[in-house]
Enzyme design. Structure first.
Site, PDB file in Angstrom:
ATOM      1  N   GLY A  52     -18.790  39.104 -14.613  1.00 26.11           N
ATOM      2  CA  GLY A  52     -17.856  38.294 -15.384  1.00 26.11           C
ATOM      3  C   GLY A  52     -18.221  36.826 -15.144  1.00 26.11           C
ATOM      4  O   GLY A  52     -18.412  36.405 -13.991  1.00 26.11           O
ATOM      5  N   ASP A 242     -19.573  34.375 -22.218  1.00 28.21           N
ATOM      6  CA  ASP A 242     -20.465  33.975 -21.126  1.00 28.21           C
ATOM      7  C   ASP A 242     -21.093  32.616 -21.339  1.00 28.21           C
ATOM      8  O   ASP A 242     -21.541  31.977 -20.395  1.00 28.21           O
ATOM      9  CB  ASP A 242     -21.564  35.022 -20.930  1.00 28.21           C
ATOM     10  CG  ASP A 242     -20.966  36.278 -20.335  1.00 28.21           C
ATOM     11  OD1 ASP A 242     -20.345  37.045 -21.083  1.00 28.21           O
ATOM     12  OD2 ASP A 242     -21.067  36.457 -19.105  1.00 28.21           O
TER      13      ASP A 242
END
Ligand code: MRU
Length: 348
Positions: A52, A242
């Site tokens: 993550g 991201d």
């Protein structure tokens, strides 16, 4: 927002270790791992034990600090060399999430700012900077929740992809922070979690953390998204990301762009949630974002008792894809809800 799980990554400065939830073991066991060196942290990130975008950034900052904390440096020159090496090791873990490089640059800046101080003082300054990066991540996710919750109406259906929840940040997450806050405010939601082939972050992590929080979650295979939208069950798609390019193109877990295309077709809003640290002003468009490619064995062997594909079949396993800004209805950062066109206001 309440404490659902331990912090995904945490610094134990007294013992000189980073404590992280080992996400590769979820949902079957909730275990913490203790990591000491930049190499151990790099390997944990590569193996998606820590994963993550925000969590990777915070872990990298902690790893940089630990390199200073755990070595014996007689002078600033030896510390400088060790930190240069630590930065290179941590930066080599995964290429796509910009939070990793952003956090390392911040740590480097803090180091250079205190360069003239004694080694002990430099180390203290690095501890403070890593702590600030962690605290800011928690605050940013909380703020994303507060802004994003305004997009969710009582009774609505939400489709999410991969895991952009508690486990993807230090706490709360990005895309799931509004979901958690809505739940706490008594807003009823029905969440669909795409399983997210090939590493199953949706099945293993999102379904785990939402069900643990008592939120109504239904797991679907990725190729069922169109069916679920067609059924009229999805009022919003919400994902994390991201890296956001300077023009507003968004890179997230592979499969995200397909969901955005489907959402546009069905007239469903597509929301992307991310802290400002995920915006990369140095990359002009999504075409310039480096896309990680992972081993084909994740497609052909992982999760199966026997290989599921004939030997010698070529594989292609990109971990991320880019959603063009034109498909994004709004972006939610800690600063508020941004609507297109995504221009300079991304950086304000
Ligand atoms: O490969 P992963 O599991 O690190 O991919 C994570 C994602 O794509 C998330 O959606 C992204 O990091 C956003 S996290 C808040």
């Amino acid at each position: 927002m309440s404490r659902l799980l331990p912090d995904t990554v945490r610094l134990d400065a007294e013992n000189g270790v980073l404590l992280a939830i080992d996400q590769s073991k979820l949902p079957n066991s909730l275990e913490l791992i203790a990591l000491k060196t930049p190499e151990e942290i790099r390997d944990a990130i590569r193996a998606l034990k820590i994963r993550g975008a925000p969590a990777i950034g915070v872990a990298a900052a902690m790893g940089y600090y630990l390199a200073a904390r755990n070595g014996a440096y007689p002078d600033t020159d030896s510390l400088t060399a060790a930190l240069k090496e630590a930065k290179a090791v941590l930066a080599s873990s995964r290429p796509t999430a910009v939070n990793l490089f952003w956090a390392l640059e911040r740590m480097d800046k803090a180091f250079h700012k205190h360069h003239a101080a004694p080694v002990g003082e430099i180390t203290e300054a690095l501890l403070a900077e890593a702590g600030a990066i962690r605290d800011e991540d928690i605050a940013a996710c909380r703020a994303i929740g507060e802004h994003g919750v305004k997009l969710l109406k009582d009774g609505c259906g939400v489709l999410t992809h991969c895991n952009a929840g508690w486990l993807a940040a230090v706490r709360y997450g990005t895309a799931l922070a509004p979901v958690y806050l809505a739940h706490e405010q008594g807003v009823r939601l029905k969440v669909f979690a795409g399983e997210t082939r090939p590493l199953l972050q949706g099945a293993r992590l999102t379904a785990f953390e939402l069900s643990r929080a008592g939120i109504d979650v239904t797991l679907i295979a990725d190729n069922m998204a169109s069916r679920v939208m067609r059924n009229g069950w999805v009022d919003a798609v919400i994902t994390g990301c991201d890296r956001v390019a300077a023009n507003g193109d968004v890179c997230n877990k592979v499969g995200t762009s397909g969901l955005a295309v489907l959402a546009a077709y069905y007239g469903i809003p597509f929301y992307v949630c991310a802290p400002v640290s995920t915006i990369d002003p140095k990359t002009p468009t999504g075409a310039g974002i480096p896309i990680e490619e992972r081993p084909g064995s994740e497609l052909t062997e992982l999760w199966y008792r026997e290989p599921m594909t004939a030997t010698n079949v070529r594989t292609y396993n990109p971990s991320f894809d880019v959603t063009p800004r034109a498909l994004i209805t709004a972006m939610v950062t800690e600063r508020g809800i941004l609507k297109p066109p995504f221009g300079m206001e991304l950086f304000l």
